[in-house]
Design an enzyme around this catalytic site. Structure first.
Site, PDB file in Angstrom:
ATOM      1  N   GLU A 168       0.826  -1.221   0.000  1.00 37.93           N
ATOM      2  CA  GLU A 168       0.000   0.000   0.000  1.00 37.93           C
ATOM      3  C   GLU A 168       0.853   1.261   0.000  1.00 37.93           C
ATOM      4  OE1 GLU A 168      -2.907  -0.149  -0.760  1.00 37.93           O
ATOM      5  OE2 GLU A 168      -3.296  -2.262  -0.378  1.00 37.93           O
ATOM      6  N   CYS A 178       2.559  -4.333 -10.465  1.00 39.65           N
ATOM      7  CA  CYS A 178       3.711  -4.816 -11.226  1.00 39.65           C
ATOM      8  C   CYS A 178       3.365  -6.163 -11.859  1.00 39.65           C
ATOM      9  CB  CYS A 178       4.906  -4.952 -10.276  1.00 39.65           C
ATOM     10  SG  CYS A 178       6.433  -5.471 -11.064  1.00 39.65           S
ATOM     11  N   CYS A 202      10.591  -5.688  -6.903  1.00 46.33           N
ATOM     12  CA  CYS A 202      11.542  -5.955  -7.977  1.00 46.33           C
ATOM     13  C   CYS A 202      12.444  -4.726  -8.119  1.00 46.33           C
ATOM     14  CB  CYS A 202      10.807  -6.259  -9.283  1.00 46.33           C
ATOM     15  SG  CYS A 202       9.994  -4.817 -10.017  1.00 46.33           S
ATOM     16  N   CYS A 205      10.630  -1.505  -9.354  1.00 47.95           N
ATOM     17  CA  CYS A 205       9.745  -0.889  -8.365  1.00 47.95           C
ATOM     18  C   CYS A 205      10.562  -0.301  -7.208  1.00 47.95           C
ATOM     19  CB  CYS A 205       8.742  -1.913  -7.827  1.00 47.95           C
ATOM     20  SG  CYS A 205       7.480  -2.408  -9.026  1.00 47.95           S
TER      21      CYS A 205
HETATM   22 ZN   LIG Z   1      -2.393  -2.814  -5.057  1.00 42.51          ZN
HETATM   23 ZN   LIG Z   2       7.807  -4.686  -9.365  1.00 35.71          ZN
END
Ligand SMILES: [Zn+2]
Ligand SMILES: [Zn+2]
Length: 260
Positions: A168, A178, A202, A205
């Site tokens: 969140e 993702c 990842c 992200c």
């Molecule tokens: Zn979400």
């Molecule tokens: Zn990701």
């Protein structure tokens, strides 16, 4: 794709019987104070219980948030459950309503504001939601109601809780869902999918998150590790592998490498 268009990103979790269900340092979580004061929350994360929430859950959410950001967490006075957000026919509350509720009560000076409820929340035609975050935005709401479903240990429940929180918060920094299977920002359908996810983002992200949130990647991972060890979750998370970014796109199917 316009990654930063404001919208409500629905979060982590579950499909039960074909219907979608959605999914949300180290601490001084025992500090209970009102969010009304200004300097008390300036630059800090404000955690607001909605309705009755067990103190152990509030403290754990605070610990995860502190680890995620390296900022202090202030625990605010609880907000009452509001009947206007209650779906009587479903015996659930509106996640979107709760998010607006949190936003309406969010101290302006707070860095992030997180509503935490033990009530069951949902939106539209979904069975339920674990959480919802404004993407991008400052606020999110999380529910503990279903975290223990299909779950044999408190450790696993807590790890789900940590995943929800990190997920969140990722939304509030503009991260959409993702495509990488085990990235914590993946939209997880079902409890098994949640358990399959790593706590780690990842690399893509994580780079976005650390850049926008201006947190040091290694320091953040170290804080998460310390938090997990403190709560006895280090083994449950998969130890170092659990905080290692999931595989690069080459390891995934073409569908999963599509831009999200
Ligand atoms: Zn979400
Ligand atoms: Zn990701």
């Amino acid at each position: 794709m316009k990654r930063y268009l404001p919208f409500i990103a629905i979060t982590l979790l579950a499909a039960v019987s074909a219907a979608f269900v959605i999914w949300a340092h180290l601490s001084r979580p025992e500090v209970f104070t009102s969010p009304g004061g200004s300097s008390a929350v300036a630059g800090k994360v404000c955690l607001i219980p909605i309705g009755e929430v067990p103190k152990a859950d509030v403290a754990f959410a605070a610990a995860v948030l502190e680890a995620d950001f390296g900022r202090d967490v202030v625990i605010a006075d609880s907000l009452p459950l509001q009947e206007e957000y209650y779906y009587e026919e479903r015996d659930q509350y509106s996640a979107a309503g709760f998010l607006k509720y949190v936003e309406a009560n969010a101290p302006r000076e707070a860095y992030r504001v997180v509503g935490l409820t033990a009530a069951d929340i949902t939106i539209r035609d979904l069975n339920f939601l674990f959480g919802m975050g404004r993407c991008p935005g400052r606020c999110a709401v999380m529910s503990t109601y279903r975290l223990g479903f299909y779950c044999s240990t408190e450790y696993r429940r807590r790890l789900r809780f940590a995943k929800l929180t990190v997920h969140e918060m990722g939304h509030t920094f503009g991260l959409l869902h993702c495509r990488r299977r085990t990235c914590i920002m993946k939209f997880a359908e079902g409890y098994v999918a949640v358990d399959f996810q790593r706590l780690a983002m990842c690399e893509r992200c994580e780079e976005h998150f650390c850049g926008v949130a201006a947190v040091d990647r290694e320091a953040r991972r170290a804080r998460l590790e310390a938090m997990l060890k403190k709560y006895g979750l280090w083994q449950e998370v998969g130890e170092a592998a659990g905080l290692t970014p999931p595989p690069a796109p080459a390891d995934l199917t073409p569908e999963e490498t599509e831009a999200g």
